[in-house]
Design a protein around this motif. Structure first.
Motif, PDB file in Angstrom:
ATOM      1  N   SER A 103      -5.729   3.118  -3.939  1.00 46.58           N
ATOM      2  CA  SER A 103      -5.369   3.443  -2.546  1.00 46.58           C
ATOM      3  C   SER A 103      -6.460   4.252  -1.844  1.00 46.58           C
ATOM      4  O   SER A 103      -6.200   5.289  -1.235  1.00 46.58           O
ATOM      5  CB  SER A 103      -4.036   4.213  -2.523  1.00 46.58           C
TER       6      SER A 103
ATOM      7  N   LYS B 146      -5.227   1.227   0.614  1.00 44.28           N
ATOM      8  CA  LYS B 146      -4.139   2.158   0.925  1.00 44.28           C
ATOM      9  C   LYS B 146      -2.912   1.368   1.394  1.00 44.28           C
ATOM     10  O   LYS B 146      -3.057   0.236   1.868  1.00 44.28           O
ATOM     11  CB  LYS B 146      -4.567   3.103   2.070  1.00 44.28           C
ATOM     12  N   PRO B 147      -1.716   1.928   1.279  1.00 41.41           N
ATOM     13  CA  PRO B 147      -0.557   1.299   1.933  1.00 41.41           C
ATOM     14  C   PRO B 147      -0.849   1.136   3.429  1.00 41.41           C
ATOM     15  O   PRO B 147      -1.307   2.073   4.088  1.00 41.41           O
ATOM     16  CB  PRO B 147       0.564   2.305   1.683  1.00 41.41           C
TER      17      PRO B 147
ATOM     18  N   LYS C 205      -1.405  -4.900   2.633  1.00 45.42           N
ATOM     19  CA  LYS C 205      -0.701  -4.164   1.586  1.00 45.42           C
ATOM     20  C   LYS C 205       0.252  -3.192   2.275  1.00 45.42           C
ATOM     21  O   LYS C 205      -0.189  -2.337   3.050  1.00 45.42           O
ATOM     22  CB  LYS C 205      -1.686  -3.392   0.702  1.00 45.42           C
ATOM     23  N   ILE C 206       1.522  -3.318   1.996  1.00 47.09           N
ATOM     24  CA  ILE C 206       2.495  -2.472   2.677  1.00 47.09           C
ATOM     25  C   ILE C 206       2.901  -1.271   1.833  1.00 47.09           C
ATOM     26  O   ILE C 206       3.045  -0.159   2.313  1.00 47.09           O
ATOM     27  CB  ILE C 206       3.757  -3.289   3.069  1.00 47.09           C
ATOM     28  N   GLN C 207       3.103  -1.478   0.536  1.00 53.99           N
ATOM     29  CA  GLN C 207       3.529  -0.377  -0.321  1.00 53.99           C
ATOM     30  C   GLN C 207       2.409   0.075  -1.244  1.00 53.99           C
ATOM     31  O   GLN C 207       1.558  -0.683  -1.613  1.00 53.99           O
ATOM     32  CB  GLN C 207       4.735  -0.817  -1.144  1.00 53.99           C
TER      33      GLN C 207
END
Length: 238
Positions: free
Chosen positions: A119, A148-149, A236-238
């Motif tokens: 991240s 990163k998220p 990338k969401i999470q």
């Protein structure tokens, strides 16, 4: 498993040797082969990305740093970039070209295993490099890990043409590229590999599905020059 590892190591060594033989003429050959259009394609990627000020980029398979330069300039020099390439000669060419920028770091590493923290980046770009990796699934998983998220993955790569007439013309033109490589760079073998690797690579939808398997969401692509190249995007969401 041993056979798979042996094939991957063989491809890694071969690709390294390919770029060792052409790195000094790499930018010139790109301009000649594409009639300069590769620069428009790269600008299209940055236009679609719209990077935010003070954001961080990892430029994988960075080569001589074209994408890094565009990113830094688009962020009004407020962004920070990490250039990564498994070929030290290519990486050194990029470092020399961009030495006056103070917000660029570099790392010699493969796309499948990057010794950087989870991240860490807002954006991950791989431009004309994913075709050369030894394991595309590991590469995509590593890209996901490094973002990163809320981070964005973007890939620019040669793809499959969706116009029969242009496809035939492109096929004929491609047959001349190794001869151009011999004349300009002094070696045609790297450009024979280039043409074959484009033929062997995934089509647009296949690459999109691999991105989804790696957990990227809101995945989509845009064709460039009727599919000679394509830009793929995912988040990338999470």
């Amino acid at each position: 498993m041993q056979d798979t590892n042996a094939k991957q190591n063989s491809k890694k060594d071969f690709v390294n040797n390919v770029f060792n033989s052409v790195f000094k003429k790499y930018d010139l050959m790109n301009d000649i082969m594409s009639f300069g259009v590769h620069r428009l394609w790269k600008s299209n990627l940055i236009d679609w990305m719209q990077p935010k000020l003070n954001s961080k980029l990892i430029d994988m398979a960075a080569g001589t740093g074209d994408m890094t330069k565009l990113f830094i300039e688009r962020t009004n020099l407020t962004g920070r970039a990490m250039m990564v390439d498994q070929n030290i000669e290519m990486l050194n060419e990029g470092k020399k070209k961009l030495e006056h920028y103070k917000n660029i770091d570099s790392l010699c590493a493969s796309a499948e295993q990057v010794p950087l923290k989870d991240s860490s980046f807002d954006y991950y770009i791989i431009s004309f490099g994913i075709r050369n990796v030894t394991d595309i699934k590991k590469t995509l998983n590593e890209a996901y890990r490094l973002l990163k998220p809320g981070g964005r993955f973007m890939c620019l790569e040669f793809s499959k043409i969706n116009n029969e007439i242009i496809d035939k013309f492109y096929s004929i033109y491609s047959s001349f590229i190794p001869h151009i490589g011999q004349a300009v760079a002094g070696d045609k073998k790297p450009y024979e590999y280039l043409i074959q690797s484009i033929k062997d690579f995934y089509n647009q939808d296949q690459l999109l599905n691999l991105m989804k398997e790696a957990k990227f969401i809101n995945t989509e692509y845009r064709n460039l020059t009727t599919g000679v190249a394509a830009i793929h995007s995912g988040w990338k969401i999470q």
